[in-house]
Design an enzyme around this catalytic site. Structure first.
Site, mmCIF file in Angstrom:
data_model
loop_
_atom_site.group_PDB
_atom_site.id
_atom_site.type_symbol
_atom_site.label_atom_id
_atom_site.label_comp_id
_atom_site.label_asym_id
_atom_site.label_seq_id
_atom_site.Cartn_x
_atom_site.Cartn_y
_atom_site.Cartn_z
ATOM 1 N N GLY A 15 0.820 -1.207 0.000
ATOM 2 C CA GLY A 15 0.000 0.000 0.000
ATOM 3 C C GLY A 15 0.853 1.255 0.000
ATOM 4 O O GLY A 15 1.878 1.314 0.675
ATOM 5 N N ARG A 25 13.594 10.054 -2.345
ATOM 6 C CA ARG A 25 14.488 11.196 -2.569
ATOM 7 C C ARG A 25 15.779 11.057 -1.762
ATOM 8 O O ARG A 25 16.888 11.286 -2.274
ATOM 9 C CB ARG A 25 13.756 12.485 -2.185
ATOM 10 C CG ARG A 25 14.602 13.758 -2.213
ATOM 11 C CD ARG A 25 13.725 14.936 -1.786
ATOM 12 N NE ARG A 25 14.464 16.190 -1.733
ATOM 13 C CZ ARG A 25 15.116 16.636 -0.675
ATOM 14 N NH1 ARG A 25 15.122 15.918 0.454
ATOM 15 N NH2 ARG A 25 15.751 17.801 -0.715
ATOM 16 N N ARG A 76 1.058 -5.253 -6.161
ATOM 17 C CA ARG A 76 1.293 -6.529 -5.486
ATOM 18 C C ARG A 76 1.611 -7.580 -6.550
ATOM 19 O O ARG A 76 1.194 -7.463 -7.699
ATOM 20 C CB ARG A 76 0.080 -6.920 -4.643
ATOM 21 C CG ARG A 76 -0.288 -5.826 -3.630
ATOM 22 C CD ARG A 76 -1.397 -6.232 -2.694
ATOM 23 N NE ARG A 76 -1.879 -5.106 -1.920
ATOM 24 C CZ ARG A 76 -1.312 -4.636 -0.826
ATOM 25 N NH1 ARG A 76 -0.219 -5.206 -0.368
ATOM 26 N NH2 ARG A 76 -1.810 -3.600 -0.171
ATOM 27 N N ASP A 107 5.073 -5.030 6.110
ATOM 28 C CA ASP A 107 5.487 -6.364 6.512
ATOM 29 C C ASP A 107 5.633 -7.311 5.321
ATOM 30 O O ASP A 107 6.630 -8.032 5.204
ATOM 31 C CB ASP A 107 4.465 -6.930 7.506
ATOM 32 C CG ASP A 107 4.865 -8.279 8.054
ATOM 33 O OD1 ASP A 107 5.703 -8.309 8.974
ATOM 34 O OD2 ASP A 107 4.355 -9.307 7.560
ATOM 35 N N THR A 129 4.161 2.376 5.866
ATOM 36 C CA THR A 129 2.781 1.905 5.920
ATOM 37 C C THR A 129 1.982 2.795 6.865
ATOM 38 O O THR A 129 2.473 3.144 7.950
ATOM 39 C CB THR A 129 2.675 0.444 6.403
ATOM 40 O OG1 THR A 129 1.317 0.123 6.727
ATOM 41 C CG2 THR A 129 3.542 0.174 7.622
ATOM 42 N N ASP A 131 -0.401 1.947 8.615
ATOM 43 C CA ASP A 131 -0.905 1.170 9.754
ATOM 44 C C ASP A 131 -0.008 1.228 10.983
ATOM 45 O O ASP A 131 -0.444 0.872 12.075
ATOM 46 C CB ASP A 131 -1.098 -0.295 9.351
ATOM 47 C CG ASP A 131 -2.218 -0.484 8.347
ATOM 48 O OD1 ASP A 131 -3.192 0.294 8.396
ATOM 49 O OD2 ASP A 131 -2.125 -1.402 7.517
ATOM 50 N N ASP A 133 2.277 -0.744 11.875
ATOM 51 C CA ASP A 133 2.216 -2.076 12.472
ATOM 52 C C ASP A 133 3.496 -2.890 12.303
ATOM 53 O O ASP A 133 3.475 -4.116 12.451
ATOM 54 C CB ASP A 133 1.026 -2.853 11.901
ATOM 55 C CG ASP A 133 1.115 -3.042 10.394
ATOM 56 O OD1 ASP A 133 1.948 -2.379 9.744
ATOM 57 O OD2 ASP A 133 0.342 -3.852 9.858
ATOM 58 N N ARG A 175 -6.989 -3.225 8.905
ATOM 59 C CA ARG A 175 -7.645 -4.527 8.860
ATOM 60 C C ARG A 175 -7.183 -5.419 10.001
ATOM 61 O O ARG A 175 -7.970 -6.117 10.618
ATOM 62 C CB ARG A 175 -7.379 -5.190 7.503
ATOM 63 C CG ARG A 175 -8.176 -6.478 7.283
ATOM 64 C CD ARG A 175 -8.014 -7.013 5.872
ATOM 65 N NE ARG A 175 -8.586 -6.102 4.895
ATOM 66 C CZ ARG A 175 -7.879 -5.386 4.015
ATOM 67 N NH1 ARG A 175 -6.558 -5.481 4.015
ATOM 68 N NH2 ARG A 175 -8.456 -4.598 3.154
ATOM 69 N N HIS A 220 -24.685 13.873 21.174
ATOM 70 C CA HIS A 220 -23.951 13.617 19.934
ATOM 71 C C HIS A 220 -22.668 12.868 20.291
ATOM 72 O O HIS A 220 -22.046 13.138 21.331
ATOM 73 C CB HIS A 220 -23.630 14.923 19.197
ATOM 74 C CG HIS A 220 -22.717 15.835 19.950
ATOM 75 N ND1 HIS A 220 -23.162 16.699 20.929
ATOM 76 C CD2 HIS A 220 -21.373 16.014 19.875
ATOM 77 C CE1 HIS A 220 -22.149 17.368 21.423
ATOM 78 N NE2 HIS A 220 -21.043 16.980 20.808
ATOM 79 N N ARG A 257 -4.835 7.518 2.609
ATOM 80 C CA ARG A 257 -3.527 7.239 2.018
ATOM 81 C C ARG A 257 -2.932 8.454 1.300
ATOM 82 O O ARG A 257 -1.740 8.472 1.003
ATOM 83 C CB ARG A 257 -3.629 6.090 1.018
ATOM 84 C CG ARG A 257 -3.905 4.739 1.636
ATOM 85 C CD ARG A 257 -3.555 3.632 0.670
ATOM 86 N NE ARG A 257 -3.845 2.324 1.218
ATOM 87 C CZ ARG A 257 -3.050 1.656 2.056
ATOM 88 N NH1 ARG A 257 -1.907 2.202 2.435
ATOM 89 N NH2 ARG A 257 -3.393 0.475 2.511
#
Length: 324
Positions: A15, A25, A76, A107, A129, A131, A133, A175, A220, A257
């Protein structure tokens, strides 16, 4: 001393993430300043197998430090996931005279880098990434920009939620990892944040908290959910039925992204790209660059991929206790 490498390749995989261009760069200009040629490999591992290469010079990376996305594109590759595809990729690199590779990604990208390293290609990974992660680093390129995008969107949703006495359920990316959701929920004062790393109960963690808060006169709410925790649309229906508060779903999706990289992205990406070239120049491969205690460091790729990353437990506790 003669350089350990004469010609390197650089690619982005998986991603896309804001800050990847800043890393590209840094890799290109750091290498060129040492007399090392740089070849850009477009469209990730699949581009490597297809020979989608472009010679890069200093002007190739002009005016990209702020830009989101990746000028090398990304894709991918099922073929590269096979042993045959990996051997083919290594052979192509050797045939092009490329004796070092920098891989910017997550990963899955690093597992590809690990395979190439085992096949004798000196490879350095840079974590990119949204994420956040990657267990071997406290920070991944793209996270800060994606977080700020999510926070800005949620802040705007709060305005309309307050005007209509609504509950806004906001689904952010993640995810298998809830770092983005946790930080966004904490930064926006969400009444609940649901992440895949921790079990939850909609009645206990959302409905009961909303009902308790409604007794104070507030009607709210913001609920932040990581995309991996379940069906957000069904959650909205359940919350509305149990509380009587009109509940709307907003899926932020791929907007997270995009956008110009934040200053933090640019600084860390530049430093990590620079360190990747230092390692290759020293004849070192099979490493992942990262951030530890606010400094740039590197770690063996096998050791890094064996690590597991959990969420920040303190931030999780803070979010639960003060967001009411």
């Amino acid at each position: 001393m003669e350089n350990a490498v004469k010609r390197i390749g650089v690619l982005t995989s998986g991603g896309d993430a804001p800050g990847m261009n800043a890393a590209i760069r840094a890799v290109v200009r750091s290498a060129l300043s040492r007399g090392v040629e740089v070849v850009g490999i477009r469209r990730g591992w699949q581009g490597l197998i297809n020979g989608d290469f472009v010679q890069m010079d200093s002007s190739s990376v002009s005016r990209i430090i702020n830009r989101g996305g990746t000028i090398l594109y990304t894709a991918r590759s099922k073929e590269f996931m096979t042993e045959e595809g990996q051997k083919k990729a290594a052979a192509i690199l050797r045939s092009r005279g490329i004796d070092g590779l920098v891989v910017i990604g997550g990963d899955g990208s690093f597992r590809g880098a690990q395979k190439l390293s085992a096949l004798g290609i000196p490879t350095i990974g840079i974590p990119g990434t949204i994420d956040n992660d990657i267990a071997s680093t406290e920070y991944t390129i793209g996270f800060d920009t994606a977080l700020n995008t999510a926070v800005q969107s949620i802040d705007k949703l709060r305005d309309t939620s307050q005007s209509h006495d609504r509950c806004s359920v906001v689904e952010v990316m993640g995810r298998n990892a809830g770092h983005l959701a946790l930080y966004a929920g904490l930064a926006t004062g969400a009444i609940a944040t649901l992440i895949p790393e921790r079990p939850f109960d909609l009645d206990r963690d959302v409905v009961d908290r909303m009902k308790a808060t409604m007794t104070t006169g507030k009607h709210h709410f913001i609920v932040v959910v990581a995309e991996g925790v379940g069906n957000s649309k069904d959650m909205c229906y359940y919350i509305q039925q149990r509380t009587g508060v009109e509940t709307r779903l907003t899926v932020l999706g791929h907007v997270q992204r995009g956008g110009d990289a934040t200053a933090m992205e640019r600084v860390y990406a530049s430093a990590m790209g620079y360190r990747a070239i230092e390692l290759l120049e020293e004849g070192v491969g099979s490493r992942i660059v990262g951030v530890k205690e606010n400094r740039i460091y590197d770690i063996d790729i096998d050791e890094a991929l064996a690590m597991k990353k959990d969420i920040n437990e303190l931030f999780y506790k803070v979010a639960r206790e003060i967001s009411i």
